[in-house]
Design a protein around this motif. Structure first.
Motif, PDB file in Angstrom:
ATOM      1  N   GLY A 160      -7.195  -2.536   2.972  1.00 46.36           N
ATOM      2  CA  GLY A 160      -6.578  -2.083   1.732  1.00 46.36           C
ATOM      3  C   GLY A 160      -5.070  -2.124   1.702  1.00 46.36           C
ATOM      4  N   GLN A 161      -4.453  -2.768   2.676  1.00 40.97           N
ATOM      5  CA  GLN A 161      -2.987  -2.803   2.756  1.00 40.97           C
ATOM      6  C   GLN A 161      -2.444  -4.040   2.036  1.00 40.97           C
ATOM      7  OE1 GLN A 161      -1.723  -0.950   6.937  1.00 40.97           O
ATOM      8  NE2 GLN A 161      -3.460  -2.349   7.128  1.00 40.97           N
ATOM      9  N   GLY A 162      -2.604  -4.014   0.723  1.00 42.86           N
ATOM     10  CA  GLY A 162      -2.096  -5.088  -0.111  1.00 42.86           C
ATOM     11  C   GLY A 162      -1.638  -4.510  -1.434  1.00 42.86           C
ATOM     12  N   CYS A 163      -0.398  -4.791  -1.829  1.00 41.20           N
ATOM     13  CA  CYS A 163       0.151  -4.148  -3.024  1.00 41.20           C
ATOM     14  C   CYS A 163      -0.516  -4.625  -4.302  1.00 41.20           C
ATOM     15  CB  CYS A 163       1.656  -4.361  -3.092  1.00 41.20           C
ATOM     16  SG  CYS A 163       2.161  -6.078  -2.892  1.00 41.20           S
ATOM     17  N   ALA A 164      -1.134  -5.808  -4.288  1.00 42.22           N
ATOM     18  CA  ALA A 164      -1.747  -6.341  -5.506  1.00 42.22           C
ATOM     19  C   ALA A 164      -3.249  -6.094  -5.577  1.00 42.22           C
ATOM     20  CB  ALA A 164      -1.475  -7.843  -5.602  1.00 42.22           C
ATOM     21  N   LEU A 165      -3.809  -5.383  -4.618  1.00 37.43           N
ATOM     22  CA  LEU A 165      -5.254  -5.157  -4.602  1.00 37.43           C
ATOM     23  C   LEU A 165      -5.683  -4.256  -5.756  1.00 37.43           C
ATOM     24  CD1 LEU A 165      -5.837  -4.650  -0.766  1.00 37.43           C
ATOM     25  CD2 LEU A 165      -6.411  -6.669  -2.138  1.00 37.43           C
ATOM     26  N   GLY A 166      -6.900  -4.495  -6.252  1.00 34.00           N
ATOM     27  CA  GLY A 166      -7.417  -3.735  -7.391  1.00 34.00           C
ATOM     28  C   GLY A 166      -8.029  -2.420  -6.957  1.00 34.00           C
ATOM     29  N   VAL A 215     -13.377  -4.452   9.132  1.00 34.29           N
ATOM     30  CA  VAL A 215     -12.335  -3.529   8.674  1.00 34.29           C
ATOM     31  C   VAL A 215     -11.508  -3.100   9.874  1.00 34.29           C
ATOM     32  CG1 VAL A 215     -11.811  -1.329   7.563  1.00 34.29           C
ATOM     33  CG2 VAL A 215     -13.737  -2.698   6.744  1.00 34.29           C
ATOM     34  N   GLY A 216     -10.253  -3.468   9.854  1.00 30.29           N
ATOM     35  CA  GLY A 216      -9.366  -3.104  10.937  1.00 30.29           C
ATOM     36  C   GLY A 216      -8.606  -1.825  10.641  1.00 30.29           C
ATOM     37  N   PRO A 217      -7.541  -1.582  11.380  1.00 29.78           N
ATOM     38  CA  PRO A 217      -6.771  -0.348  11.213  1.00 29.78           C
ATOM     39  C   PRO A 217      -5.747  -0.467  10.104  1.00 29.78           C
ATOM     40  CG  PRO A 217      -5.818  -1.655  12.956  1.00 29.78           C
ATOM     41  CD  PRO A 217      -7.028  -2.423  12.487  1.00 29.78           C
ATOM     42  N   VAL A 218      -5.210   0.674   9.693  1.00 33.44           N
ATOM     43  CA  VAL A 218      -3.950   0.669   8.959  1.00 33.44           C
ATOM     44  C   VAL A 218      -2.837   0.613  10.003  1.00 33.44           C
ATOM     45  CG1 VAL A 218      -4.832   1.801   6.906  1.00 33.44           C
ATOM     46  CG2 VAL A 218      -3.975   3.206   8.798  1.00 33.44           C
ATOM     47  N   VAL A 219      -1.602   0.443   9.566  1.00 36.95           N
ATOM     48  CA  VAL A 219      -0.560   0.025  10.490  1.00 36.95           C
ATOM     49  C   VAL A 219      -0.091   1.121  11.438  1.00 36.95           C
ATOM     50  CG1 VAL A 219       1.465   0.551   9.071  1.00 36.95           C
ATOM     51  CG2 VAL A 219       1.486  -1.460  10.584  1.00 36.95           C
ATOM     52  N   SER A 220      -0.274   2.384  11.075  1.00 36.74           N
ATOM     53  CA  SER A 220       0.310   3.460  11.878  1.00 36.74           C
ATOM     54  C   SER A 220      -0.471   4.750  11.688  1.00 36.74           C
ATOM     55  CB  SER A 220       1.768   3.694  11.473  1.00 36.74           C
ATOM     56  OG  SER A 220       1.832   4.187  10.143  1.00 36.74           O
ATOM     57  N   ASP A 252      -1.160   7.127  -7.626  1.00 34.44           N
ATOM     58  CA  ASP A 252      -0.227   6.804  -6.549  1.00 34.44           C
ATOM     59  C   ASP A 252      -0.778   5.691  -5.657  1.00 34.44           C
ATOM     60  OD1 ASP A 252       1.299   8.864  -7.544  1.00 34.44           O
ATOM     61  OD2 ASP A 252       0.673  10.310  -6.025  1.00 34.44           O
ATOM     62  N   GLU A 253       0.137   4.886  -5.135  1.00 34.14           N
ATOM     63  CA  GLU A 253      -0.282   3.844  -4.195  1.00 34.14           C
ATOM     64  C   GLU A 253      -0.578   4.482  -2.838  1.00 34.14           C
ATOM     65  OE1 GLU A 253       1.095  -0.632  -3.204  1.00 34.14           O
ATOM     66  OE2 GLU A 253       2.623   0.899  -2.825  1.00 34.14           O
ATOM     67  N   ILE A 254      -1.797   4.287  -2.341  1.00 34.07           N
ATOM     68  CA  ILE A 254      -2.213   4.874  -1.066  1.00 34.07           C
ATOM     69  C   ILE A 254      -1.972   3.895   0.072  1.00 34.07           C
ATOM     70  CG2 ILE A 254      -4.157   5.859   0.226  1.00 34.07           C
ATOM     71  CD1 ILE A 254      -5.339   6.673  -2.526  1.00 34.07           C
ATOM     72  N   PHE A 255      -2.252   2.628  -0.134  1.00 36.21           N
ATOM     73  CA  PHE A 255      -2.069   1.567   0.847  1.00 36.21           C
ATOM     74  C   PHE A 255      -2.995   1.754   2.040  1.00 36.21           C
ATOM     75  CE2 PHE A 255       0.791  -1.834   2.536  1.00 36.21           C
ATOM     76  CZ  PHE A 255       0.836  -2.581   1.370  1.00 36.21           C
ATOM     77  N   GLY A 256      -4.270   1.835   1.726  1.00 31.88           N
ATOM     78  CA  GLY A 256      -5.304   1.962   2.740  1.00 31.88           C
ATOM     79  C   GLY A 256      -6.647   1.636   2.105  1.00 31.88           C
TER      80      GLY A 256
END
Length: 498
Positions: free
Chosen positions: A300-306, A342-347, A401-405
């Protein structure tokens, strides 16, 4: 075109590139962590404040001398094709870095966008630029083309480089975002200082190797890395920097705008998003894959994802059940494992952000359909379960809000006016998706969505088609003609016969 590759470099990139020389960093040493295992990937000696100044000075001197900007476009293109040849030769190394520093699963379809797509785009942007005119005629009316004395006037638009460009890139697709700043800036005749995210600096350092291998004149491309943000602030405030191209969060993008204001810098900002993924009544069966399209795409770490999924209210329960069934097949784990989906988020901080927003969503009335927490395993790594939130309305924090995950909100709508009202009820406007079998209806709905890109029954990632944010999602465009012209100044040239 045939790419003649060179032998791959050995080991991890670790040196900065300033003024045409590979140099050791003299600033704070920082650690790059594998987000899938929490193992140390590398320790990087970052740039000191003096080295940041030296990189800017090298770029300024190179630009002002004309050693690059005065070259014919074909000669710049030839040099940049050599640079791309080196990057092509490092493909396996770049894939390894996308796994180890960015945490992208090696077998994920997203890996194509991490490495293969930008490699091809690098060649495409060179070809595209060579098709663009340096001069264009201004469309002045005939009566204004004749002087009072009967002479002729010609009015032209001339395209010139901006000057020194600071390229500040993001962590989620590091090689991609690095390339989509460096290549357009260089082919248009600018000189560049590249500063990557401290979380994913290694793929950027390869650009220094590529510049050296290609024989670019000293100072044309400089690459620095740093532990914190001081160098980024210097780049966005320094009077010798003419433009900042930044990809990252909206909050930091606003800071960049403020920092660049005193020196009136040109800005290209690709910022946050909260894109609507819309399923019209005749296409609601396709919503089953909607959550997976987000969660399996680099967690889910993509700014353009729906991440906001809109379905007809009457079909919402069934759609969420189908989405959850697909997510139940997710394989969470080490991005180096070919079986991982499904991998990790960055941190750890980003993982905690996912949890915080799930909790906020529930407090505001949402229900966790699946996921919603850190998985039981692996023990190491920054993992968060693919999560579906049954979200009662678009005002919920998880929808705003953008969660980015790997977290999506599913929102039911009544009629199309209700749908459009909710889709547009966002501070963001980066991208959007409309799915419908009735193409006329799908286009009609898409035309009402206020966003810089709208995709109908699919998407496109091409060097020839631009994207860019509206509202708090940014300013300027990347890719396409507009993504080249943003790195150029327009000079009006009015010519009268003697």
């Amino acid at each position: 075109m045939t790419i003649h590759t060179q032998p791959a470099a050995i080991g991890l990139p670790e040196r900065l590139f300033i003024g045409g020389e590979s140099v050791a960093g003299q600033g704070e040493t920082f650690t790059v962590i594998n987000p899938g295992t929490e193992a140390v990937v590398a320790k990087v000696a970052g740039a000191s404040a003096a080295q940041v100044e030296a990189a800017i000075a090298a770029a300024r001197q190179a630009y002002d001398s004309g050693v690059w900007s005065d070259l014919p476009a074909l000669e710049r293109a030839e040099a940049l094709r050599r640079l791309m040849a080196y990057l092509f030769s490092q493909r396996e190394r770049l894939v390894d870095l996308a796994v180890r520093e960015a945490g992208c699963p090696i077998s994920s379809g997203t890996m194509h966008a991490q490495v293969s797509t930008p490699l091809q785009h690098g060649l495409d942007v060179i070809d595209l630029f060579l098709k663009l005119p340096e001069f264009e005629e201004n469309p002045i009316p005939f009566n204004e083309r004749i002087t009072a004395r009967g002479g002729a006037i010609q009015s032209l638009r001339r395209y010139l480089p901006v000057g020194v460009v600071a390229a500040i890139s993001a962590y989620n697709f590091p090689f991609y975002t690095n390339l989509w700043k460096v290549l357009p800036a260089l082919i248009t005749g600018n000189c560049v200082v590249l500063r990557p995210s401290p979380l994913t600096p290694l793929s950027a350092l390869i650009f220094g190797e590529a510049a050296e291998a290609a024989g670019l004149p000293p100072g044309v491309l400089n690459v620095i890395a740093e532990a914190g943000a001081a160098g980024g602030v210097t780049l966005s405030t320094h009077p010798d920097v003419d433009m900042v191209a930044f990809t990252g969060s909206t909050a930091v993008g606003k800071q960049v705008m403020v920092q660049g204001a005193d020196t009136m810098k040109r800005l290209q900002l690709e910022l946050g998003g909260k894109s609507a993924q819309i399923y019209l009544l005749d296409a609601v069966a396709g919503a089953a894959a909607a959550a997976a399209q987000v969660c399996f795409a680099h967690a889910g770490q993509g700014c353009a994802l729906g991440t906001r999924i809109f379905v007809p209210e009457a079909d919402k329960a069934q759609a969420m059940e189908a989405m959850a069934a697909i997510l139940a097949r997710a394989r969470i784990g080490d991005p180096a494992d070919p079986e991982t989906t499904v991998g990790p988020v960055v941190s750890a901080a980003q993982r905690d952000r996912c949890q915080r927003y799930v909790d906020l969503a529930v407090e505001a009335g949402a229900r966790v359909v699946c996921g919603g927490k850190r998985p039981a395993g692996p023990d190491k790594g920054f993992y968060f379960e693919p999560t579906i939130l049954d979200t009662p309305d678009n005002k919920n924090p998880a929808a705003q809000d953008e969660i980015f995950g790997p977290v999506v909100s599913v929102i039911g709508y009544g009629d199309l006016d209700h749908l459009v009202e909710m889709a547009n009820d966002s501070e963001f406007g980066l991208s959007g998706y409309v799915n419908g079998k009735d193409i006329k209806q799908a286009i009609a709905v898409a035309s009402r969505i206020r966003t810089g890109t709208i995709n109908i029954n699919g998407g496109l990632l091409s060097a020839y088609a631009s994207s860019g944010g509206w509202k708090s999602s940014g300013v300027g465009r990347e890719r396409g003609v507009e993504g080249l012209r943003v790195y150029q100044q327009i000079q009006a040239m009015n010519i009268q016969g003697a």
